[in-house]
Scaffold this motif. Structure first.
Motif, short mmCIF file in Angstrom:
data_model
loop_
_atom_site.label_atom_id
_atom_site.label_comp_id
_atom_site.label_asym_id
_atom_site.label_seq_id
_atom_site.Cartn_x
_atom_site.Cartn_y
_atom_site.Cartn_z
N HIS A 319 44.20 1.61 84.65
CA HIS A 319 44.18 2.98 85.16
C HIS A 319 42.83 3.22 85.84
O HIS A 319 41.88 3.71 85.22
N GLY A 322 41.10 8.66 87.68
CA GLY A 322 41.46 9.74 86.78
C GLY A 322 42.29 10.82 87.44
O GLY A 322 42.61 10.72 88.62
N LEU A 324 42.40 10.83 83.17
CA LEU A 324 42.98 9.89 82.23
C LEU A 324 43.19 10.54 80.87
O LEU A 324 42.40 11.40 80.45
N GLN A 328 45.16 6.21 77.85
CA GLN A 328 44.85 5.41 79.03
C GLN A 328 43.42 4.87 78.99
O GLN A 328 43.17 3.74 79.41
N ASN A 332 42.38 0.98 79.04
CA ASN A 332 41.35 0.41 79.93
C ASN A 332 40.33 -0.38 79.14
O ASN A 332 39.93 -1.49 79.53
N TYR A 395 43.35 15.84 79.44
CA TYR A 395 42.70 14.71 80.09
C TYR A 395 41.26 14.57 79.59
O TYR A 395 40.57 15.56 79.32
#
Length: 521
Positions: A319, A322, A324, A328, A332, A395
């Motif tokens: 990913h 963003g 994110l 996620q 990463n 997020y």
């Protein structure tokens, strides 16, 4: 009769015989051993074709004559008119055509012997003459260089597919290898063997369905069974396996060159190679268009360098941009830990790879390097869970993580720099919004990893003074600001080296650090 006897009877080489058979003019029977059995009718057919080709009739007219679609008299009369255009050089040939036409001879009753004898007395200029023994040919194993280049292109395409599968799907790399020489040998061996593995799977499928591989199609090389049909999958797979074993010697240095030289010499003598026995391997002129297409394909492979591009793509985080979610970011981080080189593995033992859960807890916490030559696993991890901060939409806007390094009772110094730069850079890189613009700037050296400079700047804080803090903005990790806070510190003195503290009583000091990262807006 055998093809050798047919050659003697007609004066045509076997390459021409194969050509006419492939064009559908001959239909020999098959013996029990699958060898062709030619008849007297085949002899007469070849001599007729030889005569008519020397009279400059094209193959399509001869095919129509044989099928009964065109009377011989009409064909020869029309050909006589064509040859009249150059009477000075073609007078004798036009006369023969006229005489044959007036005689009312049909194709079935044509006796070519006397006419061939008459034609040999005078010949056409080389620019007009058709020599079936030289022009109507298709050899069994010719053009060794063309075969080599076709195979090289097929293998290059297979190697590209293998590399993409290995790096992008399997995520299989030599990340734990520290020695460059060993890495190079392992990578070369993997590329060679993987390319052939893909060929062993795909080439038989292509040969038994399409009938060609990309290299063979471009350079007009064809492999068929003795009856002219496409190869079966099993026979095609056996052929590819024999090419790898006997044609390339498994790629073993020196043996590979010897096998290639032996195959080249056999092709030059028009011998059937071991993997083509019982098959028909034919080559026809590639032509300017296909030769150009082949050269273009090679130039594209050289210019685009797909292997390097695939290698770069394999380092891109799952990913890269963003906003994110925590899951996620964790994905990463885990990807970076798995994909990146582990420079200290093998030197200090096998380095355990940390794994972060979606909620920020550690499935496998970062290990502790305490004693020389090995990593030490502790029952209670020195690293606390990663606590994500999120916006209203869920997020990630940043994270914080605490670290309480335990001093080594066997050493006077506590090395903070090593563990910080070994594990923190990937956490900072995992939330970087600029990840779409990079793939692997740190690939050749661990110290060039994204986020490394960010962490290295943090180790300049005064770790012996509780309440000290330091904030830095990323240069490589664009859009991320990192901060370190000394929550507690007792029993340590500065040594003058960044990230290294002197333990007043080895193993008895207390130190708690909190690292925070947040995205710049």
């Amino acid at each position: 009769m055998t093809i050798k006897e047919l050659e003697q009877r007609t004066g045509l080489p076997r390459t021409s015989v194969r050509f006419y058979e492939q064009e559908g003019f001959l239909h020999p029977e098959r013996r029990e051993n699958n060898y062709r059995d030619y008849s007297e009718e085949d002899v007469r057919t070849l001599k007729k074709i030889k005569l008519l080709r020397q009279l400059s009739l094209d193959l399509e007219d001869i095919r129509r004559l044989q099928a009964g679609e065109l009377p011989l008299g009409q064909a020869l009369s029309e050909q006589a008119l064509v040859l009249e255009g150059d009477r000075a050089d073609l007078e004798r040939y036009a006369q023969v055509c006229e005489e044959l036409s007036r005689a009312g001879t049909t194709y079935e009753s044509l006796e070519p012997e006397p006419w061939l004898t008459a034609l040999e007395e005078e010949s056409l200029p080389l620019s007009r003459r058709v020599d079936p023994a030289k022009q109507d040919t298709i050899a069994a194993a010719p053009y060794p260089w063309r075969r080599f280049f076709a195979r090289a292109l097929d293998w290059a395409l297979a190697a590209i597919l293998w590399t993409a599968f290995r790096l992008l799907v399997l995520r299989w790399d030599w990340a734990g290898w520290d020695a460059d020489a060993l890495y190079g040998y392992a990578d070369a061996a993997s590329l060679w063997l993987g390319g052939w593995l893909v060929l062993l799977i795909l080439e038989p499928i292509l040969l038994c369905t399409w009938g060609y591989t990309p290299g063979k199609w471009l350079l007009r090389l064809r492999v068929r069974r003795g009856d002219g049909d496409k190869l079966t999958w099993r026979r095609a797979q056996l052929r590819t396996l024999l090419v790898w074993l006997r044609g390339t010697g498994l790629g073993i240095p020196l043996l590979n060159l010897l096998c290639l030289a032996a195959g080249f010499a056999a092709c030059r003598r028009d011998k059937v190679l071991p993997w083509d026995r019982g098959l028909e391997y034919t080559a026809r002129p590639a032509g300017a268009a296909r030769t150009g297409a082949f050269v273009l394909a090679v130039l594209l492979l050289w210019a685009v360098r797909p292997l390097d591009r695939i290698d770069d793509w394999s380092y891109r985080i799952p990913h890269p941009s963003g906003p994110l979610t925590p899951a996620q970011v964790a994905e990463n981080y885990n990807f970076l830990e798995q994909r990146m080189p582990q420079p200290w593995s093998g030197v200090f033992g096998e380095r355990p790879i940390p794994v972060l859960n979606e909620d920020g807890s550690w499935a496998v916490p970062p290990p502790v390097y305490l004693e020389q030559w090995h990593w030490v696993d502790l029952e209670d991890s020195e690293w606390g869970p990663v606590e994500f901060t999120t916006d209203e939409a869920g997020y990630v806007t940043g994270f914080s993580v605490t670290w309480s390094p335990k001093g080594n009772p066997h050493q006077e110094t506590l090395d903070l720099w090593f563990s910080m730069t070994e594990f923190l850079p990937h956490l900072f890189s995992a939330i970087s919004p600029g990840g779409a613009d990079w793939s692997a700037p740190w690939r050749d050296c661990a110290n060039h990893r994204d986020g490394f400079d960010l962490v290295r700047a943090l180790d300049q804080v005064n770790f012996t003074q509780a309440g000290s803090s330091l904030s830095v903005s990323g240069r490589q990790t664009e859009g991320v600001t990192a901060q370190v806070e000394v929550l507690s510190s007792a029993g340590y003195q500065l040594t003058g080296e960044n990230g290294r503290l002197l333990q007043e009583t080895p193993g008895a000091g207390e130190l708690t650090l909190r690292f925070t990262a947040f995205l710049d807006h």
